[in-house]
Design an enzyme around this catalytic site. Structure first.
Site, PDB file in Angstrom:
ATOM      1  N   GLU A  51     -11.610  13.385  27.123  1.00 28.53           N
ATOM      2  CA  GLU A  51     -12.239  12.428  28.094  1.00 28.53           C
ATOM      3  C   GLU A  51     -11.305  11.902  29.142  1.00 28.53           C
ATOM      4  O   GLU A  51     -11.586  12.050  30.147  1.00 28.53           O
ATOM      5  CB  GLU A  51     -13.520  11.510  27.465  1.00 28.53           C
ATOM      6  CG  GLU A  51     -14.627  12.136  26.747  1.00 28.53           C
ATOM      7  CD  GLU A  51     -15.402  12.725  27.748  1.00 28.53           C
ATOM      8  OE1 GLU A  51     -15.719  12.624  29.108  1.00 28.53           O
ATOM      9  OE2 GLU A  51     -16.245  14.053  27.285  1.00 28.53           O
ATOM     10  N   THR A  57      -9.866  15.758  36.627  1.00 30.58           N
ATOM     11  CA  THR A  57      -8.891  16.874  36.353  1.00 30.58           C
ATOM     12  C   THR A  57      -9.986  18.338  35.955  1.00 30.58           C
ATOM     13  O   THR A  57     -10.579  17.985  35.247  1.00 30.58           O
ATOM     14  CB  THR A  57      -7.929  16.828  35.417  1.00 30.58           C
ATOM     15  OG1 THR A  57      -7.194  15.568  35.610  1.00 30.58           O
ATOM     16  CG2 THR A  57      -6.815  17.751  35.183  1.00 30.58           C
ATOM     17  N   TYR A 136     -19.079   4.984  30.604  1.00 36.81           N
ATOM     18  CA  TYR A 136     -19.188   6.425  30.704  1.00 36.81           C
ATOM     19  C   TYR A 136     -18.315   7.105  29.554  1.00 36.81           C
ATOM     20  O   TYR A 136     -18.944   7.932  28.564  1.00 36.81           O
ATOM     21  CB  TYR A 136     -18.711   7.296  32.050  1.00 36.81           C
ATOM     22  CG  TYR A 136     -18.976   8.592  31.781  1.00 36.81           C
ATOM     23  CD1 TYR A 136     -20.167   9.435  32.287  1.00 36.81           C
ATOM     24  CD2 TYR A 136     -17.870   9.613  31.554  1.00 36.81           C
ATOM     25  CE1 TYR A 136     -20.209  10.734  32.077  1.00 36.81           C
ATOM     26  CE2 TYR A 136     -17.874  10.765  31.524  1.00 36.81           C
ATOM     27  CZ  TYR A 136     -19.138  11.416  31.670  1.00 36.81           C
ATOM     28  OH  TYR A 136     -19.084  12.915  31.364  1.00 36.81           O
ATOM     29  N   ASP A 154     -23.713  11.899  35.102  1.00 32.68           N
ATOM     30  CA  ASP A 154     -22.245  11.761  35.691  1.00 32.68           C
ATOM     31  C   ASP A 154     -22.620  12.658  36.950  1.00 32.68           C
ATOM     32  O   ASP A 154     -24.008  12.713  37.416  1.00 32.68           O
ATOM     33  CB  ASP A 154     -21.098  12.691  35.118  1.00 32.68           C
ATOM     34  CG  ASP A 154     -21.607  14.227  34.765  1.00 32.68           C
ATOM     35  OD1 ASP A 154     -22.954  14.271  35.005  1.00 32.68           O
ATOM     36  OD2 ASP A 154     -20.668  14.780  34.298  1.00 32.68           O
TER      37      ASP A 154
END
Length: 310
Positions: A51, A57, A136, A154
């Site tokens: 994560e 990325t 998150y 998200d």
């Protein structure tokens, strides 16, 4: 599978009984999805590493770095015992973005070792106590490691809900609908599935039929042909950014025991001039940021300033 709020309370056009929507998505995901190694584990350490690495990325780029990282530090205890400079050096050499993520990951491993006796918190609230683990990430680890999370919201999930069910572009609305849709006790498969839907079928350029989107029969965008989506924040330009020069500093200091200010300045940018716009004052500011993050140590002796990794 259950319905956690009344239709009247939900923004958008979510079906009154979402059971068919839930079943269709889970079956679609379980039949075929992208293979990532962190989807094959329930180890909270391995999932946290994935994560943190995945923040801004591309996932395909993360795979090799994730595997290399775990080869070097297979457990949280191994990472906790590592030298922080080695962890930061790994992060930089694999171009994983902001180096303070490496520092926070290292500190989180130490917290698990020292504050939790090696036993990981199992819910989002507990995981949020770890250094650098925001809401998150805490929810993702709780979901994928312990099947004990809330609905993930998200960018991909927002885009899916906005298009499929006309959910307004409002964070509270997205949270409400995402929570109502997620089946009780199935956060692991559900959050993986809905993020996969956004990444594969409902990207910026949708591929509804090619990816056999399981929500086509309910989807407002598919029916109307209007595939607009909420605005997505763009990542700041890397070239010439403070982030780029912070990374250069850490890489250089990783190869040297220490460097004086002007030597370091000339090595990280060709237009470095001690008294210029990009000179000692500018460089000291960057080093101060890195020192605040616990990555760099600044030493001063008889007017000579030397920087080195911690």
């Amino acid at each position: 599978m259950s319905d956690k709020s009344s239709t009247a309370e939900r923004p958008g056009i979510v079906p009154e009984d979402p059971a068919a929507v839930q079943r269709a998505l889970i079956e679609w995901y379980e039949a075929d999805h992208r293979s990532f190694p962190w989807r094959e584990t329930e180890d909270p350490y391995e999932i946290l590493v994935s994560e943190v690495m995945s923040q801004q990325t591309q996932l395909d780029r993360v795979v090799d770095a994730w595997e290399d990282f775990l080869d070097r530090w297979p457990t949280a205890a191994d990472l906790a015992a590592a030298d922080r400079a080695d962890v930061v050096g790994f992060w930089t050499s694999h171009s994983l973005g902001y180096n303070n993520r490496a520092k926070y990951l290292h500190e989180a491993a130490r917290q698990v070792r020292d504050d939790f006796d090696g036993a990981w918190p199992r819910d989002p609230d507990g995981l949020s106590d770890l250094m650098g683990v925001g809401p998150y990430t805490a929810n993702a680890v709780a979901s994928f490691a312990f099947n004990n999370g809330d609905a993930v919201v998200d960018t991909n999930v927002k885009r899916v809900l906005y298009r499929a069910f006309d959910v307004p572009d409002d964070d509270d609305a997205f949270e409400t609908v995402a929570s109502a849709l997620m089946p009780d006790g199935e956060s692991r498969v559900w959050n993986n599935a809905i993020m996969e839907l956004g990444g594969v079928a409902c990207g910026k350029t949708p591929d509804c039929d090619g990816a056999a989107c399981p929500w086509r029969e309910w989807c407002s965008a598919y029916e109307t042909g209007d595939f607009t989506a909420p605005d997505v924040p763009t990542q700041p330009t890397f070239e010439g950014s403070r982030r780029q020069f912070r990374g250069r500093i850490v890489r250089l200091l990783g190869d040297h025991d220490g460097m004086d200010l002007d030597t370091l300045g000339h090595r990280i940018r060709v237009d470095y001039t001690p008294d210029g716009e990009h000179g000692r004052e500018w460089l000291r500011d960057l080093l101060s940021d890195l020192a605040d993050d616990g990555l760099v140590k600044i030493e001063e002796d008889d007017g000579q300033i030397t920087a080195r990794l911690r």
